[in-house]
Scaffold this motif. Structure first.
Motif, PDB file in Angstrom:
ATOM      1  N   ASP A  14       0.830  -1.201   0.000  1.00  0.00           N
ATOM      2  CA  ASP A  14       0.000   0.000   0.000  1.00  0.00           C
ATOM      3  C   ASP A  14       0.867   1.255   0.000  1.00  0.00           C
ATOM      4  O   ASP A  14       0.595   2.216  -0.730  1.00  0.00           O
ATOM      5  CB  ASP A  14      -0.925  -0.019   1.223  1.00  0.00           C
ATOM      6  N   LEU A  15       1.920   1.250   0.789  1.00  0.00           N
ATOM      7  CA  LEU A  15       2.818   2.397   0.842  1.00  0.00           C
ATOM      8  C   LEU A  15       3.538   2.611  -0.492  1.00  0.00           C
ATOM      9  O   LEU A  15       3.625   3.732  -0.991  1.00  0.00           O
ATOM     10  CB  LEU A  15       3.844   2.206   1.963  1.00  0.00           C
ATOM     11  N   LEU A  16       4.044   1.529  -1.057  1.00  0.00           N
ATOM     12  CA  LEU A  16       4.799   1.640  -2.300  1.00  0.00           C
ATOM     13  C   LEU A  16       3.915   2.012  -3.483  1.00  0.00           C
ATOM     14  O   LEU A  16       4.366   2.686  -4.419  1.00  0.00           O
ATOM     15  CB  LEU A  16       5.519   0.319  -2.598  1.00  0.00           C
ATOM     16  N   SER A  17       2.660   1.559  -3.460  1.00  0.00           N
ATOM     17  CA  SER A  17       1.771   1.842  -4.586  1.00  0.00           C
ATOM     18  C   SER A  17       1.441   3.319  -4.705  1.00  0.00           C
ATOM     19  O   SER A  17       1.108   3.806  -5.785  1.00  0.00           O
ATOM     20  CB  SER A  17       0.470   1.035  -4.453  1.00  0.00           C
ATOM     21  N   ALA A  18       1.540   4.054  -3.592  1.00  0.00           N
ATOM     22  CA  ALA A  18       1.125   5.450  -3.569  1.00  0.00           C
ATOM     23  C   ALA A  18       2.252   6.424  -3.891  1.00  0.00           C
ATOM     24  O   ALA A  18       1.999   7.605  -4.129  1.00  0.00           O
ATOM     25  CB  ALA A  18       0.529   5.789  -2.205  1.00  0.00           C
ATOM     26  N   LYS A  19       3.512   5.943  -3.907  1.00  0.00           N
ATOM     27  CA  LYS A  19       4.639   6.843  -4.126  1.00  0.00           C
ATOM     28  C   LYS A  19       5.601   6.249  -5.156  1.00  0.00           C
ATOM     29  O   LYS A  19       5.703   5.045  -5.309  1.00  0.00           O
ATOM     30  CB  LYS A  19       5.394   7.083  -2.810  1.00  0.00           C
ATOM     31  N   ARG A  20       6.315   7.147  -5.835  1.00  0.00           N
ATOM     32  CA  ARG A  20       7.277   6.684  -6.836  1.00  0.00           C
ATOM     33  C   ARG A  20       8.414   5.908  -6.185  1.00  0.00           C
ATOM     34  O   ARG A  20       8.851   4.881  -6.697  1.00  0.00           O
ATOM     35  CB  ARG A  20       7.831   7.876  -7.625  1.00  0.00           C
ATOM     36  N   SER A  21       8.908   6.391  -5.059  1.00  0.00           N
ATOM     37  CA  SER A  21       9.918   5.673  -4.293  1.00  0.00           C
ATOM     38  C   SER A  21       9.849   6.124  -2.839  1.00  0.00           C
ATOM     39  O   SER A  21       9.405   7.236  -2.546  1.00  0.00           O
ATOM     40  CB  SER A  21      11.338   5.900  -4.854  1.00  0.00           C
ATOM     41  N   VAL A  22      10.268   5.234  -1.959  1.00  0.00           N
ATOM     42  CA  VAL A  22      10.184   5.506  -0.523  1.00  0.00           C
ATOM     43  C   VAL A  22      11.502   5.113   0.130  1.00  0.00           C
ATOM     44  O   VAL A  22      12.055   4.048  -0.168  1.00  0.00           O
ATOM     45  CB  VAL A  22       9.023   4.718   0.135  1.00  0.00           C
ATOM     46  N   GLY A  23      11.988   5.958   1.033  1.00  0.00           N
ATOM     47  CA  GLY A  23      13.220   5.656   1.737  1.00  0.00           C
ATOM     48  C   GLY A  23      13.015   4.568   2.773  1.00  0.00           C
ATOM     49  O   GLY A  23      11.929   4.414   3.335  1.00  0.00           O
ATOM     50  N   LEU A  24      14.076   3.816   3.030  1.00  0.00           N
ATOM     51  CA  LEU A  24      13.996   2.735   4.012  1.00  0.00           C
ATOM     52  C   LEU A  24      13.634   3.254   5.402  1.00  0.00           C
ATOM     53  O   LEU A  24      12.868   2.619   6.129  1.00  0.00           O
ATOM     54  CB  LEU A  24      15.326   1.977   4.064  1.00  0.00           C
ATOM     55  N   ASN A  25      14.179   4.409   5.770  1.00  0.00           N
ATOM     56  CA  ASN A  25      13.867   4.968   7.086  1.00  0.00           C
ATOM     57  C   ASN A  25      12.383   5.319   7.195  1.00  0.00           C
ATOM     58  O   ASN A  25      11.750   5.094   8.240  1.00  0.00           O
ATOM     59  CB  ASN A  25      14.714   6.217   7.360  1.00  0.00           C
ATOM     60  N   GLU A  26      11.830   5.872   6.107  1.00  0.00           N
ATOM     61  CA  GLU A  26      10.404   6.211   6.115  1.00  0.00           C
ATOM     62  C   GLU A  26       9.551   4.948   6.218  1.00  0.00           C
ATOM     63  O   GLU A  26       8.572   4.902   6.964  1.00  0.00           O
ATOM     64  CB  GLU A  26      10.034   6.982   4.846  1.00  0.00           C
ATOM     65  N   LEU A  27       9.939   3.910   5.488  1.00  0.00           N
ATOM     66  CA  LEU A  27       9.206   2.655   5.554  1.00  0.00           C
ATOM     67  C   LEU A  27       9.288   2.047   6.949  1.00  0.00           C
ATOM     68  O   LEU A  27       8.301   1.515   7.471  1.00  0.00           O
ATOM     69  CB  LEU A  27       9.753   1.662   4.529  1.00  0.00           C
ATOM     70  N   SER A  28      10.459   2.139   7.554  1.00  0.00           N
ATOM     71  CA  SER A  28      10.640   1.608   8.900  1.00  0.00           C
ATOM     72  C   SER A  28       9.718   2.319   9.878  1.00  0.00           C
ATOM     73  O   SER A  28       9.070   1.685  10.723  1.00  0.00           O
ATOM     74  CB  SER A  28      12.096   1.768   9.332  1.00  0.00           C
ATOM     75  N   GLY A  29       9.624   3.645   9.727  1.00  0.00           N
ATOM     76  CA  GLY A  29       8.760   4.406  10.618  1.00  0.00           C
ATOM     77  C   GLY A  29       7.289   4.135  10.371  1.00  0.00           C
ATOM     78  O   GLY A  29       6.498   4.002  11.309  1.00  0.00           O
ATOM     79  N   GLU A  30       6.894   4.057   9.115  1.00  0.00           N
ATOM     80  CA  GLU A  30       5.482   3.838   8.775  1.00  0.00           C
ATOM     81  C   GLU A  30       5.020   2.442   9.201  1.00  0.00           C
ATOM     82  O   GLU A  30       3.888   2.262   9.663  1.00  0.00           O
ATOM     83  CB  GLU A  30       5.270   4.003   7.267  1.00  0.00           C
TER      84      GLU A  30
END
Length: 302
Positions: A14-30
């Motif tokens: 769900d997170l990846l589908s909404a953005k072109r790219s996501v940082g690992l730190n942001e993914l870790s926090g989310e």
């Protein structure tokens, strides 16, 4: 057999589908997960999706992300998880498409459960058509799926009656058609399940990834299929062409089969399919015509 996805996998999609790219730190926090856990999830999903880790950022190739698909003339609803795309479509207006990464209660013909593992293409189209177009849909839609698969794979596929798409006898795709009347028109629900990049759910199944030897951008399949379904009224003007093309792809033709019906099992040799999509069987008692909605569990016995 395919395994059920974990909640963390679905949240990451769900997170990846909404953005072109996501940082690992942001993914870790989310996600509330340590970096190593996120990396393990990314690695796992990359087996079934075109998801890449470049440096400290994770991206999902837009050509494989249905949320980015913009079909002309259609309203697209993308869901990471849904109960059933067929059920969800009933609450939308005609000319809507529902695509899901995972179905909690996906279903096939006769209410059978449909395994919709991650990496496949699980979609329902809701459209308003003439009775003429609706009458040829059981023959036309499997052909549209075949054309979509062949354009992205350069491989030949066939039909097992009534509407399973096969590769060397193994099921790659299934079609579920439902309809309701509105005035003089028909509201048609076209459910299509395609094993694209997911693992084949059964020993008798196959995936496009295995056929081609690489991950396939699912939006290419979705784009061709949507374009063809959009023109079903045009194709309905030449039903004899559809009949010929369907029969030429019918692997069931000439085979001895058993079909279960409410009245019992019927066995015979497949001689033809008529203009209404009925299977023409030569049995010991004569010629029998089987409706798709009556015959179930059609098995080869030769």
């Amino acid at each position: 057999m395919s395994e059920q996805p974990g909640i963390a996998e679905l949240l990451l999609l769900d997170l990846l589908s909404a953005k072109r790219s996501v940082g690992l730190n942001e993914l870790s926090g989310e996600l509330g997960l340590e970096g190593e856990e996120v990396l393990r999830l990314v690695e796992k999903l990359s087996r079934n999706y075109i998801i890449r880790l470049e440096g400290s950022r994770v991206s999902w190739f837009s050509g494989d992300n249905p949320r980015t698909f913009k079909p002309w003339g259609w309203m697209l609803q993308y869901r990471v998880v849904t109960g059933s795309t067929m059920t969800a479509a009933r609450h939308l207006n005609p000319w809507s498409i529902v695509v899901a990464e995972y179905q909690l209660s996906g279903r096939g013909r006769f209410g059978k459960s449909w395994v919709s593992s991650l990496g496949g293409l699980w979609v329902t189209y809701k459209l308003r058509v003439s009775p003429r177009a609706a009458s040829i849909s059981s023959l036309a839609i499997p052909l549209y799926v075949i054309e979509s698969l062949e354009k992205v794979s350069n491989t030949t596929f066939n039909v097992k009656w009534p509407n399973d798409i096969t590769f060397k006898g193994r099921k790659v795709s299934g079609v579920l058609l439902e309809a309701e009347s509105i005035g003089e028109d028909i509201v048609l629900y076209v459910g299509v399940g395609i094993n694209v990049n997911n693992e084949p759910p059964l020993p008798t199944a196959e995936s496009l990834k295995n056929v081609t030897g690489e991950l396939v951008a699912r939006n290419k399949v979705l784009s061709v299929l949507t374009s063809l379904i959009s023109r079903i009224e045009h194709y309905a003007r030449r039903p004899e062409t559809i009949m010929h093309e369907y029969t030429s792809r019918l692997e069931t033709l000439g085979r001895r089969v058993e079909a279960e019906t409410d009245e019992g099992t019927i066995e015979g040799v497949v001689e033809d399919v008529d203009e209404q999509g009925r299977l023409v069987l030569k049995t010991d008692g004569g010629v029998v015509r089987l409706e798709p909605y009556i015959a179930r569990n059609v098995r080869y016995v030769d």
